[in-house]
Motif scaffolding. Structure first.
Motif, short mmCIF file in Angstrom:
data_model
loop_
_atom_site.label_atom_id
_atom_site.label_comp_id
_atom_site.label_asym_id
_atom_site.label_seq_id
_atom_site.Cartn_x
_atom_site.Cartn_y
_atom_site.Cartn_z
N LEU A 43 0.82 -1.21 0.00
CA LEU A 43 0.00 0.00 0.00
C LEU A 43 0.86 1.26 0.00
O LEU A 43 1.89 1.33 0.67
CB LEU A 43 -0.92 0.02 1.23
N PHE A 44 0.41 2.25 -0.77
CA PHE A 44 1.08 3.55 -0.77
C PHE A 44 0.02 4.64 -0.91
O PHE A 44 -1.08 4.39 -1.41
CB PHE A 44 2.10 3.64 -1.91
N GLN A 45 0.36 5.84 -0.47
CA GLN A 45 -0.60 6.94 -0.47
C GLN A 45 -0.22 7.98 -1.52
O GLN A 45 0.93 8.37 -1.63
CB GLN A 45 -0.64 7.58 0.92
N SER A 46 -1.23 8.44 -2.26
CA SER A 46 -0.99 9.47 -3.28
C SER A 46 -0.96 10.85 -2.63
O SER A 46 -1.24 11.00 -1.45
CB SER A 46 -2.11 9.42 -4.33
N LYS A 47 -0.63 11.85 -3.44
CA LYS A 47 -0.56 13.22 -2.94
C LYS A 47 -1.91 13.74 -2.46
O LYS A 47 -1.98 14.66 -1.65
CB LYS A 47 0.00 14.14 -4.03
N ILE A 48 -3.00 13.14 -2.97
CA ILE A 48 -4.34 13.59 -2.54
C ILE A 48 -4.89 12.68 -1.42
O ILE A 48 -6.09 12.60 -1.20
CB ILE A 48 -5.32 13.66 -3.73
N SER B 290 -3.13 0.29 -3.96
CA SER B 290 -2.61 -1.06 -3.74
C SER B 290 -1.80 -1.51 -4.95
O SER B 290 -2.16 -1.23 -6.09
CB SER B 290 -3.80 -2.00 -3.53
N SER B 291 -0.69 -2.20 -4.67
CA SER B 291 0.17 -2.69 -5.75
C SER B 291 0.76 -4.04 -5.36
O SER B 291 0.90 -4.35 -4.18
CB SER B 291 1.29 -1.68 -6.00
N GLN B 292 1.12 -4.83 -6.38
CA GLN B 292 1.83 -6.09 -6.11
C GLN B 292 3.34 -5.89 -6.22
O GLN B 292 4.11 -6.84 -6.08
CB GLN B 292 1.35 -7.18 -7.09
N ASP B 293 3.76 -4.65 -6.43
CA ASP B 293 5.18 -4.33 -6.54
C ASP B 293 5.73 -3.94 -5.16
O ASP B 293 5.35 -2.90 -4.61
CB ASP B 293 5.35 -3.16 -7.53
#
Length: 303
Positions: free
Chosen positions: A196-201, A206-209
């Motif tokens: 999981l990562f958070q965008s600027k907004i 979610s990503s498999q990387d």
């Protein structure tokens, strides 16, 4: 011989003492109060309970069928307990000298944000504790989204906050959520992993990387389901922001009422997510604490 019995020297006369009753045998609170208070009827007594004016060993009790034990002391307060006024949307589930566990309603922020400073769980509890003693403080241990209801714990000191947060990762498997989702999962239970990562907004993705974010693991099992919705029990490792909501979107079965993460339905007028069970080891006493709330009625109505 002079007598020193002027009324001004009797503090009791300034402030009437609360009525105190002693329990002699095991029985239900309502039965006890009816016997002890012949001048009051059932409705009078229910009103006292509702206003939190009946204290059992110093703790306000509202349930008429609460079971009393011999030796307990019942105090009848002449005025409503201040907690009934202050704690709109927040119910105290457990309180000791180190921490406080509450059940919050959907719609309340845990703490104020830069954008918003309306009433929060933090401000409500801070006022509640400071009314007891102005030197009392409250510290955030973890947060729930505004639209998520359920159990949340706060510390009463900076040291306790740090101790609880240190043990939080180890006790992650003892925190269970209830989620109402669109549709039916197949298989009915399983585990979902992603990064999981958070965008600027401030939207979580979610990503498999592995290079893109932090590992998040969500376990789920179906409790009830019909053609439209399912009620799930969900637990997380380690418990990241919006994790349940994002992972259920990944599975193509978003949480109801969660427009931000793909939901197209809102049958109960709120997010279908509730912090159901909270269990952890008390950092000071070493005692294992476990709290479980009832399933929200609005969730059950769908089934």
């Amino acid at each position: 011989m002079k007598k020193h019995h002027s009324g001004g020297q009797r503090p009791q006369s300034k402030k009437p003492r609360a009525n105190v009753l002693e329990v002699k045998e095991q029985e239900e609170l309502m039965k006890f109060l009816i016997a002890q208070l012949p001048h009051k009827n059932r409705n009078n007594i229910k009103s006292l309970l509702k206003k939190r004016q009946v204290l059992v060993d110093g703790k306000a009790i509202t349930q008429f069928n609460h079971l009393l034990k011999p030796g307990q002391r019942i105090t009848l307060e002449s005025a409503s307990a201040p907690i009934a006024r202050q704690m709109r949307g927040v119910v105290v589930v457990h309180e000791d000298k180190d921490l406080i566990v509450v059940n919050k309603n959907a719609g309340l922020l845990t703490t104020a944000t830069d954008k918003e400073n309306r009433e929060t769980v933090f401000s409500i509890l801070s006022n509640y504790l400071k009314e007891q003693d102005k030197s009392n403080n409250i510290y955030v241990v973890h947060r729930l989204d505004r639209e998520t209801s359920g159990l949340i714990v706060f510390a009463k000191s900076k040291e306790m906050q740090e101790l609880l947060q240190e043990s939080w990762k180890q006790s992650a498997d003892s925190r269970s959520y209830l989620a109402v989702i669109e549709g039916k999962l197949d298989p009915a239970e399983g585990t979902h992993r992603s990064y999981l990562f958070q965008s600027k907004i401030f939207k979580v993705h979610s990503s498999q990387d592995p290079d893109k974010g932090d590992l998040a693991v969500t376990h789920y099992s179906t409790i009830k389901s019909n053609e439209l919705y399912s009620l799930l029990k969900v637990s997380m490792e380690p418990g990241r922001k919006n994790q349940v909501r994002v992972h259920l979107q990944d599975l193509k079965h978003p949480v109801i009422g969660d427009k931000k993460y793909g939901s197209k339905s809102n049958p109960i007028g709120r997010l279908g997510l509730h912090a159901w069970v909270l269990a952890f080891k008390h950092p000071v006493s070493g005692k294992n604490l476990r709290f479980e709330t009832s399933i929200p009625g609005s969730f059950l109505k769908l089934f």
